[in-house]
Design an enzyme around this catalytic site. Structure first.
Site, short mmCIF file in Angstrom:
data_model
loop_
_atom_site.label_atom_id
_atom_site.label_comp_id
_atom_site.label_asym_id
_atom_site.label_seq_id
_atom_site.Cartn_x
_atom_site.Cartn_y
_atom_site.Cartn_z
N ARG A 51 0.74 -1.06 -0.35
CA ARG A 51 0.02 -0.26 -0.16
C ARG A 51 0.98 1.01 0.12
NH1 ARG A 51 -4.05 -0.88 5.02
NH2 ARG A 51 -2.53 -2.84 5.29
N ARG B 278 42.25 47.57 -13.58
CA ARG B 278 41.22 48.00 -13.72
C ARG B 278 41.29 49.42 -14.68
NH1 ARG B 278 38.86 50.38 -8.40
NH2 ARG B 278 39.73 52.96 -8.16
#
Ligand code: UD1
Ligand code: MG
Length: 457
Positions: free
Chosen positions: A15, A438
């Site tokens: 089940r 940068r």
């Protein structure tokens, strides 16, 4: 003489509608069969014997290494199942028999059953309870002196026997010798054509030995799990039980219905747990912590006075007085020190971050060692992966990583190194140095106005 537990777990559990055997479905993070093994061990059992059949290999994988295993190839009944384990049972043993699908059984109940069995010198004692609707259970039939006479299965019971509200729990204490001798005498002449373990009671009594029924349990504790609906019921009962045990130990749980704490979690006192928290696996939480709403913590260790808010932690360690979240994600092998701040949308993986350091917002820190008193600005990325391999970054004590920088691993920022915001760092930064990586800013005076004039013409 040994106290042994024998757990029947050969059935399929149709089940459940599952490809996995029923007894390895989990309740509060632990397989049902392992709940029963723990309760048995805590009740003082020396050896655990499991009887397996359906998908036995899958069950074996989940069992503690010292579990003994007997196989039942065909499920011919509970009595037949116990027969399969005969070689593990000595005459002098006391044998506790349980089913693998009743995860809510408490260790106290098993201890009480064992004590009752011994005190009264019974050869078998059945654990029973009395319920309003005994439908489906074996009935306890007592004689005129209220002593146990026999157990009758529902399908074999007379109308009068069916009125009995005292039921067989399926849990028993047996004297080893009587168990083995009576198993040899049972047959399958009954409505289900099965070898019933319950038939041993009558046989033992007819031999002149004392048999007992201990009405010392509740139906909640005996609940068998046969379907997903029952699994969820068991989960809810276990969840509240676990939460209550933490509250008894001094933990505040604001909403016990929405707080889900697995079986093996440890929590110190004066810690407060807010709604919708999940604490799973081998998680340990210290004292005076605050675990904020929607946190999900798996296999992690958290020190005292730390606050975790709306965050996910997996296989990580967090020190004391540290703040995590909201919305942080600590992936496996994150090791965060004391007085650290890991703020919103910060992801950490396989990284050590030492005391007094901060990564307050929007960073990824993967495969790294970050020292003490380090500041990691907003939007910093530890670039750890080149598409093939992972590399490690090291940021030493007192360093400062400006916002929106990339540290391309393998790379080291030495002590007190300073990375200017927006830098992409590919070479090591020396002690006390400033690294700017940068483009320089270019300013073109009046460029906008000149462009507008040009566009008009
Ligand atoms: C059994 C009892 C019943 C009791 C009830 C409590 C018998 C004959 N009946 O009935 O009196 O009220 O439990 O829940 O014992 N199993 C095996 N191999 C088998 C058969 C069963 O391992 O051949 C295992 C099952 O996987 C299960 C347990 O034994 O874990 C109980 O079997 P089940 O068929 O559910 O017994 P019940 O009919 O519920
Ligand atoms: Mg059953």
């Amino acid at each position: 003489m040994k106290f042994k537990a024998l757990i029947l777990a050969a059935g399929k559990g149709t089940r459940m509608k599952s490809k996995y055997p029923k007894v390895i479905h989990k309740v509060c993070g632990k397989e049902m069969i392992n709940h029963i093994i723990c309760a048995s061990k805590n009740a003082g059992v020396d050896d655990i014997i499991t009887i397996l059949g359906h998908e036995a290999e899958l069950v074996k994988e989940k069992l503690p290494k010292d579990t003994l295993i007997a196989m039942q190839q065909e499920q011919l009944g509970t009595g037949h199942a116990v027969m399969m384990a005969k070689e593990y049972i000595s005459d002098e043993d006391t044998v506790l028999i349980l089913c693998g699908d009743t995860p809510l059984i408490k260790e106290e109940t098993l201890k009480n059953l064992f004590d009752y069995h011994n005190k009264n010198n019974y050869h078998v004692t059945v654990l029973t309870t009395t319920i309003e609707n005994p439908n489906g259970y074996g009935r306890i039939i007592r004689d005129e002196n209220s002593d146990l006479l026999k157990i009758v299965e529902q399908k074999d019971a007379t109308e009068e026997e069916k009125l009995t509200k005292e039921i067989n729990s399926g849990i028993y204490c047996f004297n080893g010798k009587s168990l083995k001798e009576s198993l040899d005498l049972i047959d399958n002449n009954n409505a289900q054509k099965e070898y019933y373990l319950t038939d041993t009671i009558k046989i033992i009594r007819e031999k002149g030995n004392k048999v007992g029924a201990y009405n010392g349990s509740t139906i909640e504790e005996l609940m068998g799990v046969n379907s997903r609906i029952e699994l969820s019921k068991a989960e809810n009962i276990m969840k509240l039980r676990i939460n209550e045990s933490h509250m008894i130990n001094g933990v505040t749980i604001i909403d016990t219905n929405s707080t889900y704490i697995e079986t093996d979690v440890i929590i110190g006192n004066d810690t407060i747990i807010y709604p919708n928290v999940m604490l799973r696996g081998n998680t340990q939480i210290g004292c005076d912590c605050v675990i904020g709403q929607n946190s999900n913590i798996l296999d992690s260790k958290i020190g005292n006075s730390t606050s975790i808010e709306s965050s996910t932690l997996v296989e990580s360690i967090v020190g004391e007085n540290t703040n995590i979240g909201p919305y942080a994600y600590l992936r496996p092998n994150s090791d965060i020190g004391n007085n650290v701040k890991i703020g919103d949308f910060v992801e950490v993986k396989n990284a050590k971050i030492e005391d007094n350091s901060k990564a307050s917002h929007l960073s990824y820190i993967g495969d790294a060692h970050v020292g003490k008193d380090v500041n990691i600005g907003c939007g910093v990325v530890f670039v750890n992966y080149d598409g093939k391999n992972k590399y490690k970054s090291v940021v030493k004590n007192g360093a400062f990583i400006g916002s929106n920088s990339n540290l391309v691993a393998p790379v080291t920022v030495e002590e007190n190194g300073y990375v200017a915001t927006g830098s992409t760092i590919t070479k090591n930064v020396p002690n006390g140095a400033l690294a700017v990586a940068r483009e320089k800013q270019v300013v073109k005076e009046d460029w906008v106005y000149r462009k507008r004039i040009k566009d008009k013409n």
